[in-house]
Design a protein around this motif. Structure first.
Motif, PDB file in Angstrom:
ATOM      1  N   GLU A 184      14.407   9.851   0.887  1.00 18.72           N
ATOM      2  CA  GLU A 184      13.663   8.835   1.626  1.00 18.72           C
ATOM      3  C   GLU A 184      13.168   7.725   0.695  1.00 18.72           C
ATOM      4  O   GLU A 184      13.097   6.565   1.098  1.00 18.72           O
ATOM      5  CB  GLU A 184      12.493   9.468   2.379  1.00 18.72           C
ATOM      6  CG  GLU A 184      12.945  10.300   3.562  1.00 18.72           C
ATOM      7  CD  GLU A 184      11.793  10.914   4.336  1.00 18.72           C
ATOM      8  OE1 GLU A 184      10.735  10.266   4.488  1.00 18.72           O
ATOM      9  OE2 GLU A 184      11.953  12.057   4.789  1.00 18.72           O
ATOM     10  N   GLN A 185      12.839   8.077  -0.557  1.00 20.56           N
ATOM     11  CA  GLN A 185      12.473   7.049  -1.534  1.00 20.56           C
ATOM     12  C   GLN A 185      13.659   6.113  -1.774  1.00 20.56           C
ATOM     13  O   GLN A 185      13.506   4.894  -1.811  1.00 20.56           O
ATOM     14  CB  GLN A 185      12.046   7.686  -2.856  1.00 20.56           C
ATOM     15  CG  GLN A 185      10.702   8.368  -2.808  1.00 20.56           C
ATOM     16  CD  GLN A 185      10.393   9.091  -4.107  1.00 20.56           C
ATOM     17  OE1 GLN A 185      11.281   9.630  -4.775  1.00 20.56           O
ATOM     18  NE2 GLN A 185       9.116   9.116  -4.470  1.00 20.56           N
ATOM     19  N   GLU A 186      14.834   6.713  -1.926  1.00 18.55           N
ATOM     20  CA  GLU A 186      16.038   5.909  -2.150  1.00 18.55           C
ATOM     21  C   GLU A 186      16.330   5.020  -0.949  1.00 18.55           C
ATOM     22  O   GLU A 186      16.694   3.847  -1.106  1.00 18.55           O
ATOM     23  CB  GLU A 186      17.222   6.818  -2.473  1.00 18.55           C
ATOM     24  CG  GLU A 186      17.086   7.495  -3.825  1.00 18.55           C
ATOM     25  CD  GLU A 186      18.192   8.484  -4.134  1.00 18.55           C
ATOM     26  OE1 GLU A 186      19.096   8.686  -3.284  1.00 18.55           O
ATOM     27  OE2 GLU A 186      18.156   9.067  -5.236  1.00 18.55           O
ATOM     28  N   ALA A 187      16.151   5.562   0.252  1.00 19.37           N
ATOM     29  CA  ALA A 187      16.375   4.772   1.470  1.00 19.37           C
ATOM     30  C   ALA A 187      15.360   3.631   1.560  1.00 19.37           C
ATOM     31  O   ALA A 187      15.703   2.512   1.960  1.00 19.37           O
ATOM     32  CB  ALA A 187      16.290   5.667   2.706  1.00 19.37           C
ATOM     33  N   TYR A 188      14.117   3.895   1.162  1.00 15.99           N
ATOM     34  CA  TYR A 188      13.079   2.862   1.175  1.00 15.99           C
ATOM     35  C   TYR A 188      13.440   1.735   0.200  1.00 15.99           C
ATOM     36  O   TYR A 188      13.316   0.560   0.529  1.00 15.99           O
ATOM     37  CB  TYR A 188      11.718   3.475   0.807  1.00 15.99           C
ATOM     38  CG  TYR A 188      10.577   2.499   0.913  1.00 15.99           C
ATOM     39  CD1 TYR A 188       9.838   2.403   2.089  1.00 15.99           C
ATOM     40  CD2 TYR A 188      10.240   1.664  -0.147  1.00 15.99           C
ATOM     41  CE1 TYR A 188       8.791   1.490   2.200  1.00 15.99           C
ATOM     42  CE2 TYR A 188       9.201   0.757  -0.047  1.00 15.99           C
ATOM     43  CZ  TYR A 188       8.473   0.682   1.127  1.00 15.99           C
ATOM     44  OH  TYR A 188       7.452  -0.227   1.236  1.00 15.99           O
ATOM     45  N   LYS A 222       0.820  -1.219   0.000  1.00 17.64           N
ATOM     46  CA  LYS A 222       0.000   0.000   0.000  1.00 17.64           C
ATOM     47  C   LYS A 222       0.853   1.267   0.000  1.00 17.64           C
ATOM     48  O   LYS A 222       0.535   2.261   0.638  1.00 17.64           O
ATOM     49  CB  LYS A 222      -0.976  -0.012   1.169  1.00 17.64           C
ATOM     50  CG  LYS A 222      -1.860  -1.251   1.166  1.00 17.64           C
ATOM     51  CD  LYS A 222      -3.158  -1.010   1.823  1.00 17.64           C
ATOM     52  CE  LYS A 222      -4.070  -2.194   1.881  1.00 17.64           C
ATOM     53  NZ  LYS A 222      -4.172  -3.076   0.787  1.00 17.64           N
ATOM     54  N   GLN A 223       1.963   1.210  -0.736  1.00 18.28           N
ATOM     55  CA  GLN A 223       2.845   2.361  -0.854  1.00 18.28           C
ATOM     56  C   GLN A 223       2.641   3.107  -2.182  1.00 18.28           C
ATOM     57  O   GLN A 223       3.156   4.187  -2.369  1.00 18.28           O
ATOM     58  CB  GLN A 223       4.312   1.940  -0.736  1.00 18.28           C
ATOM     59  CG  GLN A 223       4.677   1.362   0.604  1.00 18.28           C
ATOM     60  CD  GLN A 223       4.508   2.351   1.733  1.00 18.28           C
ATOM     61  OE1 GLN A 223       4.930   3.497   1.646  1.00 18.28           O
ATOM     62  NE2 GLN A 223       3.860   1.937   2.799  1.00 18.28           N
ATOM     63  N   VAL A 249      15.039  -3.787  -0.641  1.00 20.94           N
ATOM     64  CA  VAL A 249      15.774  -4.793  -1.411  1.00 20.94           C
ATOM     65  C   VAL A 249      16.761  -5.543  -0.531  1.00 20.94           C
ATOM     66  O   VAL A 249      16.927  -6.751  -0.668  1.00 20.94           O
ATOM     67  CB  VAL A 249      16.476  -4.143  -2.622  1.00 20.94           C
ATOM     68  CG1 VAL A 249      17.367  -5.147  -3.341  1.00 20.94           C
ATOM     69  CG2 VAL A 249      15.447  -3.560  -3.587  1.00 20.94           C
ATOM     70  N   ARG A 250      17.394  -4.857   0.386  1.00 26.10           N
ATOM     71  CA  ARG A 250      18.428  -5.503   1.208  1.00 26.10           C
ATOM     72  C   ARG A 250      17.868  -6.316   2.374  1.00 26.10           C
ATOM     73  O   ARG A 250      18.490  -7.294   2.790  1.00 26.10           O
ATOM     74  CB  ARG A 250      19.410  -4.465   1.724  1.00 26.10           C
ATOM     75  CG  ARG A 250      20.256  -3.857   0.627  1.00 26.10           C
ATOM     76  CD  ARG A 250      21.275  -2.877   1.192  1.00 26.10           C
ATOM     77  NE  ARG A 250      21.849  -2.056   0.140  1.00 26.10           N
ATOM     78  CZ  ARG A 250      22.842  -2.441  -0.653  1.00 26.10           C
ATOM     79  NH1 ARG A 250      23.358  -3.640  -0.520  1.00 26.10           N
ATOM     80  NH2 ARG A 250      23.307  -1.634  -1.579  1.00 26.10           N
ATOM     81  N   THR A 251      16.730  -5.917   2.931  1.00 25.90           N
ATOM     82  CA  THR A 251      16.276  -6.564   4.169  1.00 25.90           C
ATOM     83  C   THR A 251      15.098  -7.514   3.990  1.00 25.90           C
ATOM     84  O   THR A 251      14.894  -8.376   4.842  1.00 25.90           O
ATOM     85  CB  THR A 251      15.920  -5.530   5.253  1.00 25.90           C
ATOM     86  OG1 THR A 251      14.845  -4.716   4.777  1.00 25.90           O
ATOM     87  CG2 THR A 251      17.127  -4.671   5.602  1.00 25.90           C
ATOM     88  N   ASP A 252      14.302  -7.356   2.942  1.00 27.13           N
ATOM     89  CA  ASP A 252      13.199  -8.286   2.704  1.00 27.13           C
ATOM     90  C   ASP A 252      13.788  -9.482   1.953  1.00 27.13           C
ATOM     91  O   ASP A 252      13.943  -9.456   0.734  1.00 27.13           O
ATOM     92  CB  ASP A 252      12.091  -7.618   1.905  1.00 27.13           C
ATOM     93  CG  ASP A 252      10.872  -8.508   1.724  1.00 27.13           C
ATOM     94  OD1 ASP A 252      11.029  -9.754   1.646  1.00 27.13           O
ATOM     95  OD2 ASP A 252       9.758  -7.964   1.641  1.00 27.13           O
TER      96      ASP A 252
END
Length: 139
Positions: free
Chosen positions: A76-80, A61-62, A85-88
Motif C-alpha cells: 500500500e505504501q508503494e501504491a501510495y 499529514k501522512q 507521483v503519477r496523479t498529483d
C-alpha cells in the motif's frame, strides 16, 4: 560569450554526475537517454527527491505522529507513492523539473524531441527509486 557559459555549465553538470552501471543500450534512443542521462541524474538528486517526498507526506499529514503512511503495509505504501507521483500533476511536475534542471543544453534538446516518452520514463524511475527506499522515507 553566451556559448562559453553554456559549455561551462554543461561540463560542470556532467562532472557532478555519478557513474551508474546499466546494461548495454539497445538502438532505442529513449532507453539510451534513460540509461545515460536520467539514471545518473536521479542518483545525483536522490536525497532531494527523498526530501521532497517526505515533505509531500508531511504536508498531507501522512508522516509524523498523526501520519498513517508508515503504518501501511509495504504494497500500500508503494501504491501510495505511485498514485501520488503519477496523479498529483503539480508534484509530478516538480519532481520532473528536479531532473530537467540538471540537463545539459544538448540533453534538453534531445528530451524535447520525445518529451512524452521521456517524461513517462522519468516518472517511472522516480517511482521505482522512491519505492526501493521506503525505509528512508519513514525513518
Amino acid at each position: 560569450m553566451m556559448h562559453d557559459t553554456s559549455q561551462n555549465r554543461d561540463e560542470g553538470l556532467l562532472a557532478l554526475r555519478p557513474e551508474v552501471a546499466t546494461e548495454p543500450t539497445t538502438s532505442n534512443p529513449a532507453e539510451a537517454f534513460q540509461n545515460g542521462t536520467l539514471r545518473p541524474i536521479l542518483k545525483l538528486q536522490n536525497e532531494l527527491v527523498l526530501g521532497l517526498f517526505r515533505d509531500y507526506l508531511t504536508k498531507r499529514k501522512q508522516l509524523g505522529l498523526e501520519g498513517r503512511f508508515a503504518r501501511l503495509p509495504r504494497p500500500e505504501q508503494e501504491a501510495y507513492i505511485d498514485h501520488s507521483v503519477r496523479t498529483d500533476q503539480k508534484f509530478k511536475n516538480l519532481l520532473v523539473g528536479v531532473v530537467i534542471g540538471q540537463f545539459t543544453t544538448g540533453e534538453w534538446t534531445a528530451f524535447r524531441i520525445d518529451e512524452a516518452e521521456l517524461t513517462r520514463r522519468t516518472v517511472q524511475l522516480i517511482v521505482q527509486r522512491l519505492c526501493s527506499q521506503i525505509d528512508l522515507l519513514v525513518h
